[in-house]
Design a protein around this motif. Structure first.
Motif, PDB file in Angstrom:
ATOM      1  N   ALA A   1       0.834  -1.208   0.000  1.00 51.24           N
ATOM      2  CA  ALA A   1       0.000   0.000   0.000  1.00 51.24           C
ATOM      3  C   ALA A   1       0.867   1.256   0.000  1.00 51.24           C
ATOM      4  N   ALA A   2       1.966   1.229   0.750  1.00 48.82           N
ATOM      5  CA  ALA A   2       2.881   2.380   0.803  1.00 48.82           C
ATOM      6  C   ALA A   2       3.534   2.602  -0.551  1.00 48.82           C
ATOM      7  N   PHE A   3       3.887   1.516  -1.227  1.00 48.77           N
ATOM      8  CA  PHE A   3       4.505   1.621  -2.550  1.00 48.77           C
ATOM      9  C   PHE A   3       3.544   2.277  -3.544  1.00 48.77           C
ATOM     10  N   VAL A   4       2.295   1.835  -3.558  1.00 49.50           N
ATOM     11  CA  VAL A   4       1.304   2.409  -4.473  1.00 49.50           C
ATOM     12  C   VAL A   4       1.051   3.876  -4.122  1.00 49.50           C
ATOM     13  N   ALA A   5       0.967   4.186  -2.827  1.00 47.87           N
ATOM     14  CA  ALA A   5       0.761   5.567  -2.398  1.00 47.87           C
ATOM     15  C   ALA A   5       1.932   6.449  -2.835  1.00 47.87           C
ATOM     16  N   ALA A   6       3.133   5.897  -2.786  1.00 49.77           N
ATOM     17  CA  ALA A   6       4.313   6.646  -3.224  1.00 49.77           C
ATOM     18  C   ALA A   6       4.242   6.936  -4.724  1.00 49.77           C
ATOM     19  N   LEU A   7       3.807   5.951  -5.506  1.00 46.91           N
ATOM     20  CA  LEU A   7       3.657   6.176  -6.940  1.00 46.91           C
ATOM     21  C   LEU A   7       2.572   7.206  -7.223  1.00 46.91           C
ATOM     22  N   ASP A   8       1.476   7.156  -6.472  1.00 44.99           N
ATOM     23  CA  ASP A   8       0.411   8.146  -6.643  1.00 44.99           C
ATOM     24  C   ASP A   8       0.950   9.560  -6.411  1.00 44.99           C
ATOM     25  N   GLU A   9       1.752   9.710  -5.356  1.00 40.88           N
ATOM     26  CA  GLU A   9       2.326  11.033  -5.064  1.00 40.88           C
ATOM     27  C   GLU A   9       3.329  11.445  -6.137  1.00 40.88           C
ATOM     28  N   ALA A  10       4.132  10.490  -6.598  1.00 39.03           N
ATOM     29  CA  ALA A  10       5.086  10.780  -7.666  1.00 39.03           C
ATOM     30  C   ALA A  10       4.366  11.217  -8.935  1.00 39.03           C
ATOM     31  N   ASN A  11       3.281  10.529  -9.282  1.00 42.79           N
ATOM     32  CA  ASN A  11       2.524  10.874 -10.481  1.00 42.79           C
ATOM     33  C   ASN A  11       1.933  12.273 -10.384  1.00 42.79           C
ATOM     34  N   ALA A  12       1.389  12.610  -9.229  1.00 47.43           N
ATOM     35  CA  ALA A  12       0.821  13.939  -9.029  1.00 47.43           C
ATOM     36  C   ALA A  12       1.904  15.011  -9.150  1.00 47.43           C
ATOM     37  N   TRP A  13       3.085  14.723  -8.603  1.00 41.30           N
ATOM     38  CA  TRP A  13       4.191  15.690  -8.659  1.00 41.30           C
ATOM     39  C   TRP A  13       4.666  15.880 -10.097  1.00 41.30           C
ATOM     40  N   ILE A  14       4.747  14.793 -10.870  1.00 44.23           N
ATOM     41  CA  ILE A  14       5.172  14.876 -12.269  1.00 44.23           C
ATOM     42  C   ILE A  14       4.221  15.767 -13.064  1.00 44.23           C
ATOM     43  N   LYS A  15       2.929  15.562 -12.869  1.00 42.77           N
ATOM     44  CA  LYS A  15       1.930  16.331 -13.616  1.00 42.77           C
ATOM     45  C   LYS A  15       1.942  17.806 -13.223  1.00 42.77           C
ATOM     46  N   ALA A  16       2.224  18.075 -11.947  1.00 41.79           N
ATOM     47  CA  ALA A  16       2.232  19.456 -11.462  1.00 41.79           C
ATOM     48  C   ALA A  16       3.547  20.166 -11.768  1.00 41.79           C
ATOM     49  N   ASN A  17       4.612  19.391 -11.989  1.00 40.29           N
ATOM     50  CA  ASN A  17       5.936  19.982 -12.169  1.00 40.29           C
ATOM     51  C   ASN A  17       6.669  19.348 -13.354  1.00 40.29           C
ATOM     52  N   PRO A  18       6.144  19.483 -14.564  1.00 38.42           N
ATOM     53  CA  PRO A  18       6.758  18.799 -15.709  1.00 38.42           C
ATOM     54  C   PRO A  18       8.184  19.241 -16.008  1.00 38.42           C
ATOM     55  N   ALA A  19       8.477  20.523 -15.848  1.00 39.08           N
ATOM     56  CA  ALA A  19       9.830  21.010 -16.122  1.00 39.08           C
ATOM     57  C   ALA A  19      10.820  20.438 -15.106  1.00 39.08           C
ATOM     58  N   GLU A  20      10.434  20.469 -13.817  1.00 40.46           N
ATOM     59  CA  GLU A  20      11.300  19.923 -12.773  1.00 40.46           C
ATOM     60  C   GLU A  20      11.464  18.410 -12.925  1.00 40.46           C
ATOM     61  N   ALA A  21      10.368  17.739 -13.328  1.00 44.03           N
ATOM     62  CA  ALA A  21      10.423  16.289 -13.524  1.00 44.03           C
ATOM     63  C   ALA A  21      11.374  15.939 -14.663  1.00 44.03           C
ATOM     64  N   ALA A  22      11.372  16.749 -15.718  1.00 41.88           N
ATOM     65  CA  ALA A  22      12.272  16.517 -16.840  1.00 41.88           C
ATOM     66  C   ALA A  22      13.729  16.654 -16.403  1.00 41.88           C
ATOM     67  N   LYS A  23      14.008  17.682 -15.623  1.00 39.00           N
ATOM     68  CA  LYS A  23      15.373  17.886 -15.130  1.00 39.00           C
ATOM     69  C   LYS A  23      15.797  16.746 -14.208  1.00 39.00           C
ATOM     70  N   LEU A  24      14.883  16.302 -13.365  1.00 40.87           N
ATOM     71  CA  LEU A  24      15.191  15.203 -12.458  1.00 40.87           C
ATOM     72  C   LEU A  24      15.510  13.943 -13.253  1.00 40.87           C
ATOM     73  N   TYR A  25      14.734  13.691 -14.305  1.00 40.02           N
ATOM     74  CA  TYR A  25      14.965  12.515 -15.141  1.00 40.02           C
ATOM     75  C   TYR A  25      16.342  12.582 -15.798  1.00 40.02           C
ATOM     76  N   ILE A  26      16.685  13.725 -16.370  1.00 39.71           N
ATOM     77  CA  ILE A  26      17.968  13.900 -17.052  1.00 39.71           C
ATOM     78  C   ILE A  26      19.121  13.654 -16.086  1.00 39.71           C
ATOM     79  N   LYS A  27      19.007  14.191 -14.897  1.00 35.67           N
ATOM     80  CA  LYS A  27      20.078  14.051 -13.906  1.00 35.67           C
ATOM     81  C   LYS A  27      20.179  12.615 -13.402  1.00 35.67           C
ATOM     82  N   ALA A  28      19.044  12.029 -13.045  1.00 36.61           N
ATOM     83  CA  ALA A  28      19.048  10.684 -12.472  1.00 36.61           C
ATOM     84  C   ALA A  28      19.536   9.641 -13.469  1.00 36.61           C
ATOM     85  N   GLU A  29      19.181   9.803 -14.747  1.00 36.89           N
ATOM     86  CA  GLU A  29      19.555   8.839 -15.775  1.00 36.89           C
ATOM     87  C   GLU A  29      20.853   9.214 -16.492  1.00 36.89           C
TER      88      GLU A  29
END
Length: 340
Positions: free
Chosen positions: A252-280
């Motif tokens: 349940a915690a794992f799914v809740a974490a993904l739900d929060e991650a998804n909401a953050w991605i949608k609200a912060n697409p520019a920041e999410a893109a930068k995070l992806y570039i850096k992490a990968e």
């Protein structure tokens, strides 16, 4: 009468004390949930929710709030579905990741043995069949001189979608199978853009779709959303049914974490893109990644979509022996979310 009443009260008190002290009946301590979660993470934008959850330590936070303190999350990189499934079955991995179509095959093959359960969708994302052959406008235009690159022939996500498309177009699901070749997305992208290696088409996912279509040498032949009749789940997370049963709070915690991650991605697409570039450690343009995240066809969600279309097809052509509904495939925590 008073003695019997007193005895019953004493017995109830003793039972209550046992439950409080041991967490179960009969004085046997309840099994504690796991203190580690090992997740196989793959490459690509489709796995962005996992990247966000990892970088922001959302799983650990949600687990602690659910009463699973000090959960250690280990992120593993495994090459190929076979290695991932071997690790899952042998107990060296808790959560595997794969396309929904091959995950259904794994569910069927392990049924009654290991028994796996799909934990969550990672989102709905179209895959696109591209080509550098100007004569190919639809899949009916392919000839024996064409070669269609796929990550894994016949049993991967893209080849199964291609079979569904061929079934609709020709009435023969394996009509194009002899044209398909196994090739990783990056290599296939290089081949189709350069016109080398005999590759004339590629069934692929973001960001490779966008990279190819940015060239005037490549055009789209079909979109998987059109093939399946609308948005569909692309990748999923799955584990053994025993792990999910023994660790409901962690799941349940794992799914809740993904739900929060998804909401953050949608609200912060520019920041999410930068995070992806850096992490990968990616060399892609952040603007390209942001445009993909903003694409209205792409939806990062834990809710399964059109999974039943895959099970129906795989059962009809004999790839699987059982035909499960999506609720039979996925753990019960998702059953009230309106999946399909």
């Amino acid at each position: 009468m008073r003695f019997r009443a007193f005895a019953r009260a004493a017995a109830l008190a003793a039972l209550t004390t046992s439950i409080v002290l041991t967490g179960t009946l009969g004085g046997t301590p309840a099994q504690a949930e796991t203190n580690q979660l090992r997740i196989a993470q793959q490459f690509g934008i489709a796995f962005l929710p996992l990247i966000v959850a990892k970088e922001q330590q959302l799983i650990e936070t949600k687990a602690a709030a659910a009463g699973v303190p000090d959960l250690k999350v280990e992120w593993l990189r495994l090459s190929g579905a076979a290695a991932m499934n071997d690790a899952l079955i042998s107990g060296g991995l808790d959560f595997a990741t794969a396309g929904v179509a091959p995950a259904i095959l794994t569910w069927d093959k392990t049924r009654g043995k290991v028994d796996i359960v799909l934990i969550s969708s990672l989102g709905s994302m179209p895959n696109v069949l591209t080509t550098n052959n100007p004569n190919v406008k639809t899949i009916k235009d392919f000839t024996d001189t064409d070669r269609i690159a796929l990550p894994s022939v016949k049993v991967g996500f893209q080849p199964i979608v291609l079979q569904i498309a061929a079934d609709k177009a020709f009435g023969q699901y394996d009509k194009l199978d002899h044209l398909t070749v196994s090739l990783p997305h990056p290599d296939a992208t290089t081949a189709i853009l350069s016109g080398t290696g005999g590759i004339t088409a590629h069934f692929t996912s973001p960001p490779f779709v966008q990279q190819q279509l940015a060239s005037d040498k490549v055009h789209a032949v079909l979109n998987s959303y059109d093939v399946l009749g609308g948005p569909h789940t692309f990748n999923v997370v799955y584990g053994t049914k025993k792990f999910a049963t023994d660790n409901p709070k962690t799941v349940a915690a794992f799914v809740a974490a993904l739900d929060e991650a998804n909401a953050w991605i949608k609200a912060n697409p520019a920041e999410a893109a930068k995070l992806y570039i850096k992490a990968e450690n990616s060399k892609l343009d952040p603007a390209l990644i942001e445009s993909i995240i903003r694409d209205p066809q792409i939806n990062f969600t834990t809710v399964p979509e059109r999974v039943d279309v895959f099970t129906e097809f795989e059962y009809r052509i004999g790839l699987i022996k059982q035909k499960p509904g999506w609720k039979e495939l996925f753990q019960s925590g998702l059953h009230d979310r309106g999946g399909s």
